[in-house]
Write an enzyme that holds these catalytic residues in place. Structure first.
Site, PDB file in Angstrom:
ATOM      1  N   ASP A  33      36.188  55.195  32.938  1.00 53.49           N
ATOM      2  CA  ASP A  33      35.772  56.101  31.935  1.00 53.49           C
ATOM      3  C   ASP A  33      36.929  56.960  31.827  1.00 53.49           C
ATOM      4  O   ASP A  33      37.834  56.936  32.747  1.00 53.49           O
ATOM      5  CB  ASP A  33      34.599  57.035  32.681  1.00 53.49           C
ATOM      6  CG  ASP A  33      34.056  57.933  31.515  1.00 53.49           C
ATOM      7  OD1 ASP A  33      34.541  57.726  29.948  1.00 53.49           O
ATOM      8  OD2 ASP A  33      33.204  58.691  31.522  1.00 53.49           O
ATOM      9  N   HIS A  50      42.140  52.659  25.467  1.00 54.93           N
ATOM     10  CA  HIS A  50      41.559  51.238  25.717  1.00 54.93           C
ATOM     11  C   HIS A  50      42.553  50.146  26.193  1.00 54.93           C
ATOM     12  O   HIS A  50      42.540  49.416  27.332  1.00 54.93           O
ATOM     13  CB  HIS A  50      40.581  50.915  24.773  1.00 54.93           C
ATOM     14  CG  HIS A  50      39.751  51.554  24.334  1.00 54.93           C
ATOM     15  ND1 HIS A  50      38.888  52.344  25.244  1.00 54.93           N
ATOM     16  CD2 HIS A  50      39.005  52.299  23.151  1.00 54.93           C
ATOM     17  CE1 HIS A  50      37.869  53.310  24.979  1.00 54.93           C
ATOM     18  NE2 HIS A  50      37.994  53.110  23.584  1.00 54.93           N
ATOM     19  N   LEU A 144      37.456  35.603  43.665  1.00 57.71           N
ATOM     20  CA  LEU A 144      36.830  36.995  43.237  1.00 57.71           C
ATOM     21  C   LEU A 144      35.813  36.494  41.937  1.00 57.71           C
ATOM     22  O   LEU A 144      36.463  35.842  40.977  1.00 57.71           O
ATOM     23  CB  LEU A 144      37.827  37.778  42.792  1.00 57.71           C
ATOM     24  CG  LEU A 144      37.354  39.071  42.033  1.00 57.71           C
ATOM     25  CD1 LEU A 144      36.690  40.098  43.156  1.00 57.71           C
ATOM     26  CD2 LEU A 144      38.700  39.689  41.372  1.00 57.71           C
TER      27      LEU A 144
HETATM   28  C1  FPP Z   1      35.389  54.134  28.621  1.00 55.22           C
HETATM   29  O1  FPP Z   1      36.142  55.357  28.341  1.00 55.22           O
HETATM   30  C2  FPP Z   1      35.766  52.962  28.445  1.00 55.22           C
HETATM   31  C3  FPP Z   1      35.394  52.152  27.404  1.00 55.22           C
HETATM   32  C4  FPP Z   1      34.053  52.323  26.851  1.00 55.22           C
HETATM   33  C5  FPP Z   1      35.879  50.868  27.319  1.00 55.22           C
HETATM   34  C6  FPP Z   1      36.530  50.136  28.550  1.00 55.22           C
HETATM   35  C7  FPP Z   1      37.020  48.900  28.358  1.00 55.22           C
HETATM   36  C8  FPP Z   1      38.348  48.295  28.701  1.00 55.22           C
HETATM   37  C9  FPP Z   1      39.264  49.061  29.735  1.00 55.22           C
HETATM   38  C10 FPP Z   1      38.830  47.144  28.560  1.00 55.22           C
HETATM   39  C11 FPP Z   1      38.263  46.053  29.485  1.00 55.22           C
HETATM   40  C12 FPP Z   1      38.617  44.691  29.175  1.00 55.22           C
HETATM   41  C13 FPP Z   1      38.077  43.556  29.571  1.00 55.22           C
HETATM   42  C14 FPP Z   1      38.784  42.256  28.996  1.00 55.22           C
HETATM   43  C15 FPP Z   1      36.971  43.433  30.440  1.00 55.22           C
HETATM   44  P1  FPP Z   1      35.828  56.371  27.018  1.00 55.22           P
HETATM   45  O2  FPP Z   1      36.336  55.686  25.676  1.00 55.22           O
HETATM   46  O3  FPP Z   1      34.370  56.858  27.098  1.00 55.22           O
HETATM   47  O4  FPP Z   1      36.665  57.697  27.456  1.00 55.22           O
HETATM   48  P2  FPP Z   1      36.392  59.359  26.971  1.00 55.22           P
HETATM   49  O5  FPP Z   1      35.059  59.453  27.862  1.00 55.22           O
HETATM   50  O6  FPP Z   1      37.576  59.925  27.639  1.00 55.22           O
HETATM   51  O7  FPP Z   1      36.177  59.401  25.567  1.00 55.22           O
END
Ligand code: FPP
Length: 253
Positions: A33, A50, A144
């Site tokens: 997050d 992201h 893993l």
């Molecule tokens: C939450 O932060 C994050 C997500 C909804 C997306 C997480 C995805 C990735 C890191 C990519 C993973 C890739 C693969 C291939 C598995 P947020 O957007 O809710 O952040 P905020 O709370 O600060 O708005």
């Protein structure tokens, strides 16, 4: 040289005082997050958060392989995330496809098996194809297991399990009296992994947000204010070190 092999050659595991080799959590769940806030702090569009989040995930995968974590479950896209702005959802879909396609050879070389958990059916065809391709091409890897929770919601997962249990009971394939915790677990998306030992959530939120609700019954929780894109190998090892100091009693004295 690809990301994991270059990393394994050049990267030295940061030393964390008191980290015990023999007590590495076998399964770690992560709620990644804070990507949006990381981007906002830098006056960047949310999608850049992201993108940076994928880089953080790379480090955590590499570190997991290196220290002997056997299962990693990451919350990549919740069933609620479809309600985000279209450009963000589209970007995330592209990011899953591109990241998986780009890293497949490295993941393979380093023994990482991909499993996607959640309901992938409503996602675009190119996303479904890249998930099944990644699962197929990594199915023999044994170091893993990387469970990617995509369009995942734990309550929905439990409902699916109950529906399938009822269907099997109706067909007389399952004796309802024989239903116990272990049989129930075998109906969940995570049936191939043990319950998580440790669940990490970044960004200073203290919630479980519909993640692995059944499976987290005896997990240790680690919350950090660090935003996901800043969560490095050092932060990860710090979380494991904190886990190793916990006294897990599983309800006993
Ligand atoms: C939450 O932060 C994050 C997500 C909804 C997306 C997480 C995805 C990735 C890191 C990519 C993973 C890739 C693969 C291939 C598995 P947020 O957007 O809710 O952040 P905020 O709370 O600060 O708005």
């Amino acid at each position: 040289m690809n990301f994991i092999s270059s990393f394994l050659c050049s990267w030295k595991t940061p030393k964390i005082e008191g980290l015990k080799k023999g007590n590495i959590p076998q399964h770690i769940g992560i709620i990644m997050d804070g990507n949006g806030r990381w981007a906002a702090k830098r006056r960047l569009p949310r999608i850049m958060g992201h993108k940076a989040g994928v880089e953080a995930l790379r480090q955590i995968i590499k570190t997991s392989v290196k220290i002997g974590v056997r299962h990693l479950t990451v919350f990549a896209f919740s069933s609620e995330n479809w309600d985000r702005p279209k450009n963000e959802v589209d970007f995330l879909m592209g990011l899953f496809v591109n990241s998986l396609n780009r890293e497949l050879a490295s993941l393979n070389k380093n023994g990482v098996r991909i499993r996607v958990i959640g309901d992938r059916d409503p996602s675009p065809r190119k996303v479904r194809n890249s998930f099944s391709n990644a699962e197929k091409k990594t199915e023999h890897n044994q170091k893993l297991v990387l469970n990617i929770a995509f369009n995942y919601g734990a309550r929905q997962e439990i409902i699916y399990a109950v529906q399938n249990i009822c269907k099997n009971a109706q067909k007389k394939d399952l004796d309802i009296e024989a239903l116990d915790e272990s049989l129930f677990s075998s109906y969940l998306y995570t049936k191939h992994s043990p319950d998580p030992d440790l669940i990490i959530r970044t960004s200073g939120e203290y919630r479980i947000s519909n993640f692995l609700l059944w499976q987290c019954a005896y997990a240790e929780f680690y919350f950090t204010r660090t935003l996901w894109p800043d969560f490095s190998a050092k932060h990860f090892l710090r979380a494991i070190s904190a886990y190793q100091k916990r006294n897990r009693r599983f309800g006993k004295v």
